[in-house]
Motif scaffolding. Structure first.
Motif, PDB file in Angstrom:
ATOM      1  N   TRP A  97       1.022   1.127   3.207  1.00 17.20           N
ATOM      2  CA  TRP A  97       0.183  -0.080   3.125  1.00 17.20           C
ATOM      3  C   TRP A  97      -1.134   0.231   2.409  1.00 17.20           C
ATOM      4  CZ3 TRP A  97      -4.709  -0.994   5.237  1.00 17.20           C
ATOM      5  CH2 TRP A  97      -5.165  -2.312   5.151  1.00 17.20           C
TER       6      TRP A  97
ATOM      7  N   ASP B 225       4.170   4.037   7.457  1.00 21.26           N
ATOM      8  CA  ASP B 225       4.015   2.637   7.043  1.00 21.26           C
ATOM      9  C   ASP B 225       2.549   2.318   6.740  1.00 21.26           C
ATOM     10  OD1 ASP B 225       6.721   2.203   7.332  1.00 21.26           O
ATOM     11  OD2 ASP B 225       6.548   1.460   9.382  1.00 21.26           O
ATOM     12  N   LYS B 226       1.648   2.860   7.547  1.00 20.59           N
ATOM     13  CA  LYS B 226       0.213   2.628   7.317  1.00 20.59           C
ATOM     14  C   LYS B 226      -0.217   3.272   6.002  1.00 20.59           C
ATOM     15  CE  LYS B 226      -4.029   1.442   8.468  1.00 20.59           C
ATOM     16  NZ  LYS B 226      -4.632   1.917   9.724  1.00 20.59           N
TER      17      LYS B 226
ATOM     18  N   ASN C 210       4.130  -0.877  -4.105  1.00 16.06           N
ATOM     19  CA  ASN C 210       3.612   0.028  -3.082  1.00 16.06           C
ATOM     20  C   ASN C 210       3.345   1.424  -3.632  1.00 16.06           C
ATOM     21  OD1 ASN C 210       3.659  -1.750  -0.808  1.00 16.06           O
ATOM     22  ND2 ASN C 210       5.880  -1.551  -0.765  1.00 16.06           N
TER      23      ASN C 210
END
Length: 465
Positions: A309, A305-306, A356
């Motif tokens: 991001w 997830d990081k 993303n």
């Protein structure tokens, strides 16, 4: 001291993020200190090494911009050098032939394990003053073993872990050459590091147990051990050591998934190193800030997830023209002809703030390159209420006379909304449907700019006749 570091992967499988971190840190240390970074391919495992794995290593490092000053240097091309040193060690009494068979070794290990002893070679063929060696068996090619020092300890000050001390009694006589004469990993590493004048070895802590053996061999040959920095383990999001077996993605997978190399590099930099609270930084800043003192000692965990991001941050702040170049291959894979339709740079600029990955941009772009929707009367009746037609007609008139800017189109909408006393969604949803046969699009004023006044008016006019 002129700093010289190296990245020395074994081409026995794909290269994943944990591997790449072991390339990034020595690269950054060399660049920070105006030193040299060497790429060395440790391919002595002939059964498992493949050219495809070598290609992936080189492609991955090139993609991330981890350039090297020397190499790639292949160990198999240095076999004669290793054999030369083995002979020198035999002649100097630093090594000796061992004729103990694999069956004998296995029997010894089984006995040691049954007695709850550490499994280790006990020096049966090690020559010592006054010791009678067994008769040499016929037809057996020996391995060559290094005469490890007896007694004392190996001590080094690890740049990450601090002082480490290993008793020589814990180390048996390492095999440095196999029966066919092929040198072994730990031996080749020492000769390479000496010949290449490596000053700092920055690698994963799975090599800690190799280090005392390598130091002993290097000192026996009159060399000075480099500074060692053993990086903490990288665990996957399930808490297991990152590896192919545990589902780690290869660097090629991240390329195919639409990640930017800048984001991957930034993420890897923070996977065991920090500079204050800095989270997003350039490669140049990283090189300027990097030092071994800021490396963490604790194991680190991969956080998908990081990483996603971070990729979003880089996409959001990227120059649209450069981003369009990077996105085109994904668009083409989706069958989009980026030359037939709106300006692709404008389309990417419109979509990048919410994306993303590059794949998400490409998927969003597809909408702008599809043919104009051929809406049936039932579709129009269901999605474009008859009561909104007058407002749509006024909007078309306003668009025709407006400048082709986001601000002008926003003003046109505002004017029509005020005249007909309606809310934005009441007008914007039918407009979106008339343009694309969907109500899901980016901001409608920006969409009109990218689609173009002529095309937008043509599509809207079909539903207000």
């Amino acid at each position: 001291m002129h700093i010289r570091t190296r990245f020395a992967p074994s081409p026995t499988g794909f290269i994943h993020l944990g591997n790449l971190r072991s390339a990034l840190y020595p690269w950054a240390f060399a660049r920070h200190n105006k030193g040299d970074f060497i790429l060395r391919i440790e391919d002595t495992d002939l059964e498992r090494s493949t050219q495809e794995a070598v290609d992936v290593i080189i492609e991955g490092m090139s993609w991330l911009g981890l350039d090297w000053d020397e190499g790639p240097i292949y160990q198999m091309q240095r076999i004669d050098r290793y054999r030369e040193v083995v002979k020198q060690m035999l002649d100097a009494g630093l090594a000796y032939p061992c004729y103990m068979s694999e069956a004998e070794l296995n029997k010894l290990r089984d006995e040691q394990m049954a007695n709850k002893e550490k499994a280790r070679y006990k020096g049966l063929w090690r020559p010592e003053p006054g010791k009678a060696l067994p008769p040499v068996p016929e037809g057996v090619n020996p391995v060559i073993r290094f005469k490890n020092p007896i007694g004392g300890s190996v001590i080094w000050n690890d740049a990450v872990k601090g002082q480490i001390e290993i008793s020589n009694d814990e180390l048996d006589d390492l095999v440095i050459a196999r029966p066919d004469g092929t040198p072994t990993y730990n031996f080749c590493v020492v000769i390479d590091d000496m010949d290449m004048k490596i000053t700092h070895v920055i690698r994963g802590d799975d090599h800690v147990n190799n280090t005392p053996r390598q130091i002993n061999i290097m000192k026996a040959l009159g060399g000075t051990p480099p500074v060692y920095a053993h990086l903490p383990t990288v665990f996957n999001d399930a808490g297991e050591k990152m590896s192919k077996r545990n589902g780690a993605m290869s660097v090629r997978d991240y390329q195919k998934a639409g990640y930017l190399p800048e984001a991957i590099l930034n993420y890897l930099a923070r996977l065991g190193w920090s500079h204050g609270d800095a989270e997003v930084f350039t490669k140049e800043q990283f090189v300027d800030w990097f030092d071994l003192e800021s490396l963490g000692r604790s194991p680190v965990q991969h956080n998908p997830d990081k990483l996603l991001w971070l990729n979003h941050q880089y996409i959001q702040n990227a120059d649209p023209a450069n981003l369009a170049i990077a996105t085109k291959r994904f668009a083409h894979e989706l069958g989009i002809n980026t030359e037939a339709g709106p300006d692709f740079v404008q389309v990417v600029g419109l979509l990048k703030d919410r994306a993303n990955t590059l794949i998400e941009i490409a998927k969003g772009a597809k909408l702008f390159y599809l043919p104009a929707p051929n809406l049936s009367s039932d579709q129009i009746k269901e999605n474009i209420p008859k009561a909104i037609i007058p407002a749509l007609k006024d909007l078309v008139d306003a668009i025709v006379t407006s400048e082709s800017t986001k601000e002008a189109y926003a003003a046109a909408f505002k004017q029509v909304l005020a005249k007909h006393q309606i809310k934005m969604p009441t007008l914007a949803m039918p407009v979106r449907y008339a343009l694309f046969a969907t109500t899901q699009t980016p901001a409608i004023d920006s969409v009109l700019v990218v689609l173009g006044r002529e095309e937008a008016v043509k599509r809207l006019s079909k539903v207000i006749q």
